[in-house]
Design an enzyme around this catalytic site. Structure first.
Site, mmCIF file in Angstrom:
data_model
loop_
_atom_site.group_PDB
_atom_site.id
_atom_site.type_symbol
_atom_site.label_atom_id
_atom_site.label_comp_id
_atom_site.label_asym_id
_atom_site.label_seq_id
_atom_site.Cartn_x
_atom_site.Cartn_y
_atom_site.Cartn_z
ATOM 1 N N ALA A 95 -54.414 34.207 64.975
ATOM 2 C CA ALA A 95 -55.516 34.549 65.915
ATOM 3 C C ALA A 95 -56.444 33.351 66.095
ATOM 4 O O ALA A 95 -56.329 32.535 65.254
ATOM 5 C CB ALA A 95 -56.309 35.670 65.467
ATOM 6 N N GLY A 116 -52.155 36.210 62.739
ATOM 7 C CA GLY A 116 -51.484 36.910 63.760
ATOM 8 C C GLY A 116 -50.278 36.512 64.133
ATOM 9 O O GLY A 116 -49.404 37.255 64.786
ATOM 10 N N GLU A 138 -48.057 38.559 61.974
ATOM 11 C CA GLU A 138 -48.208 39.968 62.674
ATOM 12 C C GLU A 138 -47.153 40.115 63.520
ATOM 13 O O GLU A 138 -46.636 41.286 63.828
ATOM 14 C CB GLU A 138 -49.450 40.265 62.918
ATOM 15 N N GLU A 184 -56.005 35.097 56.286
ATOM 16 C CA GLU A 184 -57.434 35.582 56.835
ATOM 17 C C GLU A 184 -58.328 35.820 55.404
ATOM 18 O O GLU A 184 -59.503 35.548 55.868
ATOM 19 C CB GLU A 184 -57.248 37.039 57.361
HETATM 20 N N1 COA Z 1 -56.988 29.197 65.822
HETATM 21 C C1 COA Z 1 -57.448 27.959 66.421
HETATM 22 N N2 COA Z 1 -57.264 26.873 66.405
HETATM 23 C C2 COA Z 1 -56.006 26.754 65.674
HETATM 24 C C3 COA Z 1 -55.450 27.482 64.762
HETATM 25 C C4 COA Z 1 -55.884 28.921 64.866
HETATM 26 N N3 COA Z 1 -55.457 29.826 64.120
HETATM 27 N N4 COA Z 1 -54.592 27.027 64.021
HETATM 28 C C5 COA Z 1 -54.584 25.747 64.221
HETATM 29 N N5 COA Z 1 -55.466 25.367 65.325
HETATM 30 C C6 COA Z 1 -55.754 24.233 65.918
HETATM 31 C C7 COA Z 1 -56.813 23.312 65.155
HETATM 32 O O1 COA Z 1 -57.998 23.752 65.189
HETATM 33 C C8 COA Z 1 -56.246 22.001 65.675
HETATM 34 O O2 COA Z 1 -57.194 21.863 66.849
HETATM 35 P P1 COA Z 1 -57.872 20.519 67.195
HETATM 36 O O3 COA Z 1 -56.747 19.457 67.147
HETATM 37 O O4 COA Z 1 -58.431 20.916 68.573
HETATM 38 O O5 COA Z 1 -58.758 20.179 66.066
HETATM 39 C C9 COA Z 1 -54.866 22.209 66.183
HETATM 40 O O6 COA Z 1 -54.451 23.424 66.107
HETATM 41 C C10 COA Z 1 -54.079 21.522 65.251
HETATM 42 O O7 COA Z 1 -54.230 22.308 63.797
HETATM 43 P P2 COA Z 1 -54.440 21.445 62.472
HETATM 44 O O8 COA Z 1 -55.223 22.177 61.697
HETATM 45 O O9 COA Z 1 -54.839 20.126 62.963
HETATM 46 O O10 COA Z 1 -52.879 21.109 61.943
HETATM 47 P P3 COA Z 1 -52.448 20.741 60.588
HETATM 48 O O11 COA Z 1 -50.977 20.295 60.466
HETATM 49 O O12 COA Z 1 -53.247 19.849 59.653
HETATM 50 O O13 COA Z 1 -52.468 22.198 59.885
HETATM 51 C C11 COA Z 1 -52.167 24.625 59.539
HETATM 52 C C12 COA Z 1 -51.801 23.275 60.310
HETATM 53 C C13 COA Z 1 -51.288 25.902 60.105
HETATM 54 C C14 COA Z 1 -52.192 24.519 57.982
HETATM 55 C C15 COA Z 1 -53.659 24.615 60.003
HETATM 56 O O14 COA Z 1 -53.825 24.691 61.482
HETATM 57 C C16 COA Z 1 -54.590 26.145 59.629
HETATM 58 O O15 COA Z 1 -54.777 26.568 58.596
HETATM 59 N N6 COA Z 1 -54.644 27.015 60.775
HETATM 60 C C17 COA Z 1 -55.089 28.356 60.534
HETATM 61 C C18 COA Z 1 -54.271 29.283 59.936
HETATM 62 C C19 COA Z 1 -54.940 30.468 59.853
HETATM 63 O O16 COA Z 1 -55.992 30.555 59.050
HETATM 64 N N7 COA Z 1 -54.554 31.604 60.452
HETATM 65 C C20 COA Z 1 -55.145 32.996 60.589
HETATM 66 C C21 COA Z 1 -56.241 32.980 61.640
HETATM 67 S S1 COA Z 1 -56.873 34.908 61.347
#
Ligand code: COA
Length: 260
Positions: free
Chosen positions: A66, A111, A114, A134
């Site tokens: 999400a 999400g 999910e 989460e």
């Molecule tokens: N919501 C909003 N934005 C997200 C996102 C999410 N769930 N997951 C990734 N993004 C965005 C990042 O903020 C970034 O945006 P920016 O370039 O404007 O800063 C872009 O997507 C690329 O992500 P980034 O974190 O730079 O890539 P990465 O390769 O370093 O890391 C992940 C990848 C998946 C490990 C990391 O993005 C992450 O932990 N995401 C969240 C996962 C999460 O907690 N999901 C559950 C949400 S309830």
């Protein structure tokens, strides 16, 4: 209609719906949830569509969760609405009445996991990563993750993934029964296409009956589930496809199913 966050492609009876926000790793904001709801409603209503493939754009993610930026400002009431919108979408996909295959090439987190779990079949690249992280955000899964993971993989796996919040490999997801196939990245599209083509040629009313019986059975006693199966089995005898399938077998030819 044109979507801002989705791409729709048709190939015969196969419709592919792709979440298309690769710069945000296809994170699900409210607008994307609404567009997915519309796209799946249309796929359900369109008689030409017999199978749906759900994918995420780009190499890195199926869906990374999400949208955290959007959730950051939510009040509890907005969060309740967001959770309900997500849950309604996931239930719509699960109850579509047509097989839905998730094509998972990278992160399927929160999400995203999910969304993958409400699909009926999951094909993952060896490089895919699954997880319910989460808890690391001070949150809990809100789009059905605690419930569908419990039902797919059992209490132990559901608690491990949700409490520890650590991602798991595609292979581990396969071992837990969360994923149906794990393939090399370069074999992902061919595997999904072959599976979709097989389902597109299958008897659609039989597929719907199987989806219904398995989903209903998961929520009922064995006796209720068996009774449901009997009724769905009997209903199949009212279809032209059942006559065609059994006659084609006896005539040693390939059946052609029409969805009637
Ligand atoms: N919501 C909003 N934005 C997200 C996102 C999410 N769930 N997951 C990734 N993004 C965005 C990042 O903020 C970034 O945006 P920016 O370039 O404007 O800063 C872009 O997507 C690329 O992500 P980034 O974190 O730079 O890539 P990465 O390769 O370093 O890391 C992940 C990848 C998946 C490990 C990391 O993005 C992450 O932990 N995401 C969240 C996962 C999460 O907690 N999901 C559950 C949400 S309830």
């Amino acid at each position: 209609m044109a979507y801002r966050n989705l791409e729709i492609a048709n190939r015969g009876a196969v419709r592919t719906i792709t979440v298309n926000r690769p710069d945000k790793l296809n994170a699900l904001n409210r607008e994307t949830l609404n567009e997915l709801t519309l796209a799946f409603t249309q796929a359900a209503q369109d008689d030409v569509v017999r199978v749906v493939v759900l994918a995420g754009a780009g190499e890195k993610a199926f869906v990374a969760g999400a949208d955290i930026a959007e959730m950051n400002g939510y009040t509890p009431v907005q969060a309740q609405g967001f959770s309900r919108t997500g849950q309604r979408l996931m239930s719509l996909v699960e109850r579509l009445g047509k097989p839905v295959i998730a094509r998972i090439q990278g992160f399927a987190l929160g999400g995203g996991m999910e969304l993958a779990m409400c699909c009926h079949l999951r094909v993952a690249s060896e490089k895919a990563k699954f997880g319910q992280p989460e808890i690391n955000l001070g949150l809990i899964p809100g789009f059905g993750g605690t419930q569908r993971l419990l039902r797919l993989a059992g209490r132990s796996a559901a608690l491990e993934l949700c409490l520890l919040g650590a991602p798991i490999s595609a292979q581990r997801a396969y071992e837990l029964g969360v994923v149906n196939r794990v393939v090399a990245p370069e074999a992902l599209d061919d595997t999904v296409t072959a599976m979709a083509d097989q389902l597109a040629a299958a008897a659609p009313l039989a597929a719907a009956g199987i989806l219904d019986a398995v989903l209903q059975g998961g929520e009922s006693s064995i006796d209720q589930g068996l009774e449901f199966e009997t009724q769905a089995f009997a209903l199949a005898f009212a279809t032209e496809d059942m006559r065609e399938g059994t006659t084609a077998f006896l005539e040693k030819r390939k059946a052609e199913f029409k969805g009637r």
